[in-house]
Design an enzyme around this catalytic site. Structure first.
Site, PDB file in Angstrom:
ATOM      1  N   CYS A 127       0.775  -1.161   0.021  1.00 44.38           N
ATOM      2  CA  CYS A 127      -0.161   0.025   0.074  1.00 44.38           C
ATOM      3  C   CYS A 127       0.965   1.336   0.051  1.00 44.38           C
ATOM      4  O   CYS A 127       2.174   1.054   0.019  1.00 44.38           O
ATOM      5  CB  CYS A 127      -0.710   0.141   1.159  1.00 44.38           C
TER       6      CYS A 127
ATOM      7  N   TRP B 198      -3.928  -1.888  -0.729  1.00 43.10           N
ATOM      8  CA  TRP B 198      -3.982  -3.031  -1.438  1.00 43.10           C
ATOM      9  C   TRP B 198      -4.348  -4.193  -0.557  1.00 43.10           C
ATOM     10  O   TRP B 198      -3.672  -4.419   0.360  1.00 43.10           O
ATOM     11  CB  TRP B 198      -2.635  -3.368  -1.941  1.00 43.10           C
TER      12      TRP B 198
ATOM     13  N   ASN C  43       1.403  -0.143   6.481  1.00 44.86           N
ATOM     14  CA  ASN C  43       1.718  -1.239   5.281  1.00 44.86           C
ATOM     15  C   ASN C  43       2.364  -2.506   6.288  1.00 44.86           C
ATOM     16  O   ASN C  43       2.954  -2.427   7.150  1.00 44.86           O
ATOM     17  CB  ASN C  43       2.980  -0.621   4.564  1.00 44.86           C
ATOM     18  N   GLY C  44       1.978  -3.684   5.530  1.00 41.79           N
ATOM     19  CA  GLY C  44       2.616  -4.917   6.300  1.00 41.79           C
ATOM     20  C   GLY C  44       1.752  -5.624   6.870  1.00 41.79           C
ATOM     21  O   GLY C  44       0.367  -5.489   6.648  1.00 41.79           O
TER      22      GLY C  44
ATOM     23  N   HIS D  31       3.740 -32.321 -23.990  1.00 41.75           N
ATOM     24  CA  HIS D  31       3.410 -33.000 -23.020  1.00 41.75           C
ATOM     25  C   HIS D  31       2.154 -32.618 -22.099  1.00 41.75           C
ATOM     26  O   HIS D  31       1.958 -32.552 -21.069  1.00 41.75           O
ATOM     27  CB  HIS D  31       4.629 -33.246 -22.091  1.00 41.75           C
TER      28      HIS D  31
END
Ligand code: G6P
Length: 608
Positions: free
Chosen positions: A2, A74, A100-101, A504
């Site tokens: 953020c 975020w 943040n965090g 594959h």
């Protein structure tokens, strides 16, 4: 992840904080909020969605005030709605905080605080910090921050304000970047230099464990044991126009077009084609040390990991040193390794990616020397590496990495040449390669002229539901990067695969509806690539091939051929990736997507 911004000084804080949030919203853009010390007390306003929505919400409110903090989010804990947006408040509403965090023991702390009578309004981990500050007994905000942090586990870059001290902001860092911006009688804080560049170029990066107190009279930084720290004041080198659109419709488009200059900056003064030499001031490894390397480990995430894959081939071929490339997010949990004679190269645009930092710490604990290849000056990775090389790409704002990728690749290719030169790469061969590498910025410039053609192709392909990207050798990571660019900004499913591996599994998906992008420059693997293209065509797949100028072998097998300037096989990714960036960009635009702010993503991923 953020974005955080704050201001205390003699000017009106609201416009400064809103302006800073606009510059930061590429870091997270689910919701935004501010807390302002106003005439009537603490004004807190939060809104889901963009910063413009928040600004509109503030119209008509009493917004005079000289001290404020702001946040753009975020989401990690809880949906992106108003209640979960920052700032978070104490029960009384006297303390506001942005963060943040991730607070890892948030649930335990929440239970404890509830038992003490605190009332929670959001689902976020952050909110516990606001209540902890309220619960603390200190008479100043910094005392309370110290007290609260004693019981907190996890990562944070946080900033708090309190009505009892209306000019003061207290910030603290552990694992999430924060800086102090120094003005004249005014001070800023931000998670990212872009937010304050308009006001000051003098910044101080906080270190983990630092607590800083800002008032209009000055700033003070103390560490965990209350010792005052005199952290270095850095000058931001880039200019405001680096963080503005300058006539482009998006940062991604601007950054795609900056690549001739950004790659030129990466090599200038370092690559000496005539002498066949590479001089990397920050490398920190002499010839003897390079000769003693047993193994190289490249660590990165996302696009940076792709750059590492391209480097692997070049380093191995030119120097003979075996290279492994690991997803940092996985490698960080490795145990039992002895990396005594291994050099770890950590590749990161931001220098703040939590997984990459975790991987670096794991590698170092196992005895490895750590070399950082980083764009953001002063970032955590730059500071934690034993030595490093900066990318010089300038600020990259678009969430989908473009110019940082090509700068990473060209920087890693210089390293490959440097290692090769120290370990017996014949002089004439080194000089030839150095001359070719020196031409790459011009070849990128020519490849950008493909844009009209890519726009036409985008119009033909933008409604496809799924894409396959194939490549071999150095072009395999380009296929991965092309697919990543497309999926992250256009939301079309896309997979990158080594061309021969297609049989594959993915070949089962191929039909008339499936565009298959084949990265097939002139190199010794081209005949094999042609065989793979024929296998796709035999199943009805539409093939778009990216080949080299002067090579017509693809005309007979592909539906469409895009030709980029030819270069040596080790360097071709720097040119073949350009039309793939343009294709992704134009497809995303035709689908009406916001290319700079793709949903659910963030530029700097500071959570594990
Ligand atoms: C995020 C970004 C990507 C980037 C990756 C690694 O996912 O959206 O563009 O490649 O993180 O970031 P870094 O800053 O370490 O290069």
């Amino acid at each position: 992840m953020c974005g955080i911004i704050g201001y205390t000084g003699h000017r009106q804080a609201l416009d400064i904080v809103i302006g800073g949030l606009r510059r930061l919203d590429y870091r997270g853009y689910d919701s935004a909020g501010i807390a302002l010390h106003g005439e009537g007390g603490l004004l807190v306003s939060k809104a889901p969605g963009s910063v413009s929505g928040l600004r509109r919400q503030l119209n008509g409110q009493p917004t005079l005030g000289l001290c404020a903090i702001g946040h753009t989010r975020w989401a990690t804990h809880g949906a992106p709605n108003e209640a979960n947006a920052h700032p978070h408040l104490s029960c009384s509403g006297d303390i506001a905080l942005v963060h943040n965090g991730v607070i890892e023991n948030a649930e335990d702390l929440r239970t404890l605080l509830k038992r003490r009578g605190h009332h929670f309004r959001s689902e976020t981990d952050t909110e516990v910090l606001a209540h902890l500050l309220e619960d603390a007994e200190g008479s100043t905000l910094e005392d309370r921050v110290f007290e609260a942090l004693e019981v907190v586990e996890g990562t944070y870059g946080m900033a708090a304000v309190w009505t009892a001290e209306p000019e003061k902001i207290v910030l603290a860092r552990n694992g999430s970047p924060l800086l102090v911006g120094i003005g004249e009688g005014e001070f800023f804080l931000a998670s990212d230099a872009a937010a304050v560049l308009e006001h000051t170029r003098s910044i101080v990066h906080l270190e983990d464990g630092d607590v800083s107190v800002l008032t209009p009279d000055g700033y003070r930084i103390v560490d965990r044991s209350w010792q005052t720290q005199n952290r270095a004041v850095d000058r931001i080198q880039w200019s405001l126009s680096d963080v503005e659109l300058n006539g482009f419709d998006s940062f991604m488009h601007k950054e795609i077009h900056e690549q001739p200059e950004s790659t030129r900056r990466a090599i200038s003064g370092r690559l000496q084609p005539d002498a066949g030499l590479v001089r990397l001031g920050g490398l920190g490894l002499g010839v003897e040390e390079i000769r003693n390397i047993d193994r190289i480990l490249i660590l990165g995430c996302g696009t940076s990991w792709h750059a590492g894959l391209i480097a692997r081939q070049a380093i191995q071929e030119l120097s003979g040193i075996p290279v492994s490339v690991e997803y940092a997010s996985e490698f960080q949990y490795a145990s039992g390794l002895d990396l005594g004679r291994t050099i770890s190269i950590a590749v990161s645009q931001s220098g703040e990616t939590a997984d990459t930092l975790g991987a670096v710490r794991t590698a170092r604990a196992a005895g490895s020397y750590v070399l950082g290849v980083v764009n953001v000056v002063g970032s955590t990775l730059a500071r934690e590496s034993d030595s490093g090389v900066y990318l010089r790409a300038g600020p990259e704002i678009g969430v989908a990495s473009t110019k940082a990728f090509t700068s990473q690749v060209i920087t890693l290719l210089m390293l490959a040449l440097r290692f090769g030169w120290a370990r017996g790469l014949p002089g004439p061969e080194g000089s030839r390669l150095a001359r070719e590498l020196d031409e790459i910025p011009e070849l990128i410039h020519r490849a950008l002229r493909l844009e009209p053609e890519m726009e036409v192709l985008a119009k033909e392909l933008y409604e496809a539901r799924s894409f396959l990207y194939l490549g071999r050798g150095a072009s395999f990571p380009v296929a991965l990067e092309g697919a990543l660019k497309l999926k992250e900004i256009s939301y079309i499913h896309a997979e990158g695969y080594p061309a021969a591996e297609m049989k594959h599994g993915p070949i089962a998906l191929v039909d008339e509806e499936m565009p298959v992008v084949c990265v097939a420059p002139s190199d010794p693997l081209l005949p094999k690539m042609v065989a793979n293209i024929q296998e796709v065509r035999a199943r009805g797949g539409q093939v778009l091939a990216v080949g080299s100028e002067g090579d017509d072998i693809l005309d007979a097998v592909a539906d469409r051929v895009i030709r980029v300037p030819a270069t040596s096989k080790l360097f071709s990714p720097l040119v073949t990736v350009i039309p793939l960036q343009l294709l992704a960009y134009h497809i995303a635009r035709l689908r009406g997507c916001n290319v700079d702010r793709p949903r659910n993503l963030a530029k700097s991923v500071t959570v594990e």
